[in-house]
Design a protein around this motif. Sequence first.
Motif, PDB file in Angstrom:
ATOM      1  N   THR A  30       6.870  -4.747   2.165  1.00 38.84           N
ATOM      2  CA  THR A  30       5.748  -5.284   1.389  1.00 38.84           C
ATOM      3  C   THR A  30       6.250  -6.040   0.177  1.00 38.84           C
ATOM      4  OG1 THR A  30       5.513  -3.303   0.018  1.00 38.84           O
ATOM      5  CG2 THR A  30       4.265  -3.345   2.086  1.00 38.84           C
ATOM      6  N   GLU A  31       5.333  -6.728  -0.459  1.00 36.39           N
ATOM      7  CA  GLU A  31       5.626  -7.479  -1.677  1.00 36.39           C
ATOM      8  C   GLU A  31       4.480  -7.230  -2.651  1.00 36.39           C
ATOM      9  OE1 GLU A  31       6.268 -12.221  -2.768  1.00 36.39           O
ATOM     10  OE2 GLU A  31       5.973 -11.620  -0.693  1.00 36.39           O
ATOM     11  N   ILE A  32       4.798  -7.058  -3.925  1.00 33.86           N
ATOM     12  CA  ILE A  32       3.756  -6.859  -4.943  1.00 33.86           C
ATOM     13  C   ILE A  32       3.658  -8.131  -5.771  1.00 33.86           C
ATOM     14  CG2 ILE A  32       3.035  -5.573  -6.976  1.00 33.86           C
ATOM     15  CD1 ILE A  32       4.590  -3.229  -5.999  1.00 33.86           C
ATOM     16  N   LYS A  33       2.418  -8.577  -5.998  1.00 34.05           N
ATOM     17  CA  LYS A  33       2.203  -9.761  -6.829  1.00 34.05           C
ATOM     18  C   LYS A  33       1.070  -9.506  -7.807  1.00 34.05           C
ATOM     19  CE  LYS A  33       4.128 -13.479  -4.190  1.00 34.05           C
ATOM     20  NZ  LYS A  33       3.992 -14.866  -3.806  1.00 34.05           N
ATOM     21  N   GLN A  34       1.153 -10.173  -8.931  1.00 32.76           N
ATOM     22  CA  GLN A  34       0.107 -10.155  -9.952  1.00 32.76           C
ATOM     23  C   GLN A  34      -0.639 -11.485  -9.847  1.00 32.76           C
ATOM     24  OE1 GLN A  34      -0.068  -7.478 -12.134  1.00 32.76           O
ATOM     25  NE2 GLN A  34       1.779  -6.541 -11.300  1.00 32.76           N
ATOM     26  N   TYR A  63      -1.221 -12.837   5.228  1.00 36.95           N
ATOM     27  CA  TYR A  63      -1.119 -11.490   4.691  1.00 36.95           C
ATOM     28  C   TYR A  63      -2.406 -10.686   4.830  1.00 36.95           C
ATOM     29  CZ  TYR A  63       2.752 -13.656   2.093  1.00 36.95           C
ATOM     30  OH  TYR A  63       3.888 -14.334   1.749  1.00 36.95           O
ATOM     31  N   SER A  64      -2.213  -9.354   4.861  1.00 38.47           N
ATOM     32  CA  SER A  64      -3.258  -8.401   4.514  1.00 38.47           C
ATOM     33  C   SER A  64      -2.970  -8.040   3.072  1.00 38.47           C
ATOM     34  CB  SER A  64      -3.147  -7.126   5.357  1.00 38.47           C
ATOM     35  OG  SER A  64      -3.420  -7.375   6.699  1.00 38.47           O
ATOM     36  N   TYR A  65      -4.015  -7.780   2.308  1.00 40.99           N
ATOM     37  CA  TYR A  65      -3.866  -7.491   0.881  1.00 40.99           C
ATOM     38  C   TYR A  65      -4.393  -6.099   0.577  1.00 40.99           C
ATOM     39  CZ  TYR A  65      -3.483 -12.588   0.757  1.00 40.99           C
ATOM     40  OH  TYR A  65      -3.112 -13.886   0.988  1.00 40.99           O
ATOM     41  N   PHE A  66      -3.578  -5.304  -0.116  1.00 40.59           N
ATOM     42  CA  PHE A  66      -4.005  -3.999  -0.606  1.00 40.59           C
ATOM     43  C   PHE A  66      -4.122  -4.117  -2.117  1.00 40.59           C
ATOM     44  CE2 PHE A  66      -3.219   0.145  -2.492  1.00 40.59           C
ATOM     45  CZ  PHE A  66      -4.062   0.961  -1.756  1.00 40.59           C
ATOM     46  N   VAL A  67      -5.255  -3.704  -2.658  1.00 41.83           N
ATOM     47  CA  VAL A  67      -5.527  -3.877  -4.082  1.00 41.83           C
ATOM     48  C   VAL A  67      -5.056  -2.645  -4.861  1.00 41.83           C
ATOM     49  CG1 VAL A  67      -7.290  -4.371  -5.816  1.00 41.83           C
ATOM     50  CG2 VAL A  67      -7.535  -5.294  -3.495  1.00 41.83           C
ATOM     51  N   ASN A  68      -4.012  -2.833  -5.679  1.00 44.33           N
ATOM     52  CA  ASN A  68      -3.558  -1.765  -6.586  1.00 44.33           C
ATOM     53  C   ASN A  68      -4.456  -1.701  -7.805  1.00 44.33           C
ATOM     54  OD1 ASN A  68      -1.376  -0.484  -5.362  1.00 44.33           O
ATOM     55  ND2 ASN A  68       0.106  -1.951  -6.136  1.00 44.33           N
ATOM     56  N   GLU A 120     -11.058 -10.318 -10.713  1.00 45.44           N
ATOM     57  CA  GLU A 120     -10.494  -9.761 -11.942  1.00 45.44           C
ATOM     58  C   GLU A 120      -8.974  -9.808 -11.793  1.00 45.44           C
ATOM     59  OE1 GLU A 120     -13.791  -6.179 -12.597  1.00 45.44           O
ATOM     60  OE2 GLU A 120     -11.732  -5.669 -12.128  1.00 45.44           O
ATOM     61  N   ASP A 121      -8.258  -9.976 -12.907  1.00 39.28           N
ATOM     62  CA  ASP A 121      -6.800  -9.925 -12.826  1.00 39.28           C
ATOM     63  C   ASP A 121      -6.419  -8.758 -11.929  1.00 39.28           C
ATOM     64  OD1 ASP A 121      -6.849 -12.008 -14.622  1.00 39.28           O
ATOM     65  OD2 ASP A 121      -5.935 -10.899 -16.269  1.00 39.28           O
ATOM     66  N   ALA A 122      -5.454  -9.000 -11.041  1.00 37.31           N
ATOM     67  CA  ALA A 122      -5.175  -8.000 -10.014  1.00 37.31           C
ATOM     68  C   ALA A 122      -3.679  -7.859  -9.746  1.00 37.31           C
ATOM     69  CB  ALA A 122      -5.888  -8.382  -8.716  1.00 37.31           C
ATOM     70  N   GLU A 123      -3.322  -6.641  -9.342  1.00 35.31           N
ATOM     71  CA  GLU A 123      -2.011  -6.388  -8.755  1.00 35.31           C
ATOM     72  C   GLU A 123      -2.270  -6.076  -7.289  1.00 35.31           C
ATOM     73  OE1 GLU A 123       1.528  -4.020 -10.418  1.00 35.31           O
ATOM     74  OE2 GLU A 123       0.539  -2.650  -8.995  1.00 35.31           O
ATOM     75  N   VAL A 124      -1.618  -6.821  -6.416  1.00 35.75           N
ATOM     76  CA  VAL A 124      -1.915  -6.753  -4.995  1.00 35.75           C
ATOM     77  C   VAL A 124      -0.628  -6.555  -4.210  1.00 35.75           C
ATOM     78  CG1 VAL A 124      -2.953  -8.030  -3.075  1.00 35.75           C
ATOM     79  CG2 VAL A 124      -3.881  -8.296  -5.362  1.00 35.75           C
ATOM     80  N   VAL A 125      -0.699  -5.709  -3.181  1.00 40.10           N
ATOM     81  CA  VAL A 125       0.415  -5.505  -2.260  1.00 40.10           C
ATOM     82  C   VAL A 125       0.161  -6.398  -1.044  1.00 40.10           C
ATOM     83  CG1 VAL A 125       1.693  -3.849  -0.852  1.00 40.10           C
ATOM     84  CG2 VAL A 125       0.667  -3.122  -3.028  1.00 40.10           C
ATOM     85  N   LEU A 126       1.145  -7.225  -0.693  1.00 37.68           N
ATOM     86  CA  LEU A 126       1.032  -8.137   0.434  1.00 37.68           C
ATOM     87  C   LEU A 126       1.827  -7.600   1.617  1.00 37.68           C
ATOM     88  CD1 LEU A 126       0.688  -9.822  -2.260  1.00 37.68           C
ATOM     89  CD2 LEU A 126       1.310 -11.786  -0.903  1.00 37.68           C
ATOM     90  N   LEU A 127       1.220  -7.660   2.805  1.00 38.20           N
ATOM     91  CA  LEU A 127       1.876  -7.235   4.034  1.00 38.20           C
ATOM     92  C   LEU A 127       1.645  -8.306   5.088  1.00 38.20           C
ATOM     93  CD1 LEU A 127       3.346  -4.978   5.670  1.00 38.20           C
ATOM     94  CD2 LEU A 127       1.066  -4.081   6.231  1.00 38.20           C
ATOM     95  N   THR A 128       2.730  -8.887   5.606  1.00 43.66           N
ATOM     96  CA  THR A 128       2.587  -9.896   6.652  1.00 43.66           C
ATOM     97  C   THR A 128       2.258  -9.224   7.981  1.00 43.66           C
ATOM     98  OG1 THR A 128       4.910  -9.872   7.339  1.00 43.66           O
ATOM     99  CG2 THR A 128       4.309 -11.410   5.552  1.00 43.66           C
TER     100      THR A 128
END
Length: 193
Positions: free
Chosen positions: A26-30, A46-51, A98-106
């Motif tokens: 996975t990859e984490i992005k802001q 990607y699928s996105y998981f919202v942290n 809203e400002d977000a931290e998201v985990v990306l999964l291909t």
Amino acid sequence: MAKIIDSINKIVTLSPEEELLFLSKTEIKQYKAKTILVNAGEISKYSYFVNSGLLRSFNINDDIVEHVLSFACEGWWIGDIYSLISKKPGNLFIEVLEDAEVVLLTRESQNELFTEIPKLERFFRILTENSLVANQERLMDNLSLTAEERFDKFCKRYPTIIQRVPQKQIASYIGVTPEFFSKMKSRLLKNNN
């Protein structure tokens, strides 16, 4: 990364080694609010998981009217599943509200994980089944409930989102115009007093 692992471990239990392997794929992005992660007409990667934060998926029809398909807050997944699976251009936009931290999964990493950690296939199957049930229920609600009943259900189902989303997006989600929504809300407030 604890949120995504906690989310998985509610359904299947990963060993510490499996957790590390999952996280390595996975990859984490802001992202800042108003960032578009996916545009209609693109192939979703990607699928996105919202942290943290809040996202939405929507499309825009030929009359340039937005139709909100879903919201995703902390601990939820979001994506253009049609495009991700078919590898064809999708018809959804995914926007950061809203400002977000998201985990990306291909999709490729997800498929590798299915081979390397087979229980993750069960996890994603259960997520998909829950999504199908929710979408069927929403479709039935749109066919059989009044706008007021759909709004009431939205408030009960998503109490943490109601104050975080503009009213016009809630109106779009429940399938009414912003003008109708405003009148309906005024009527409901008057009846509750």
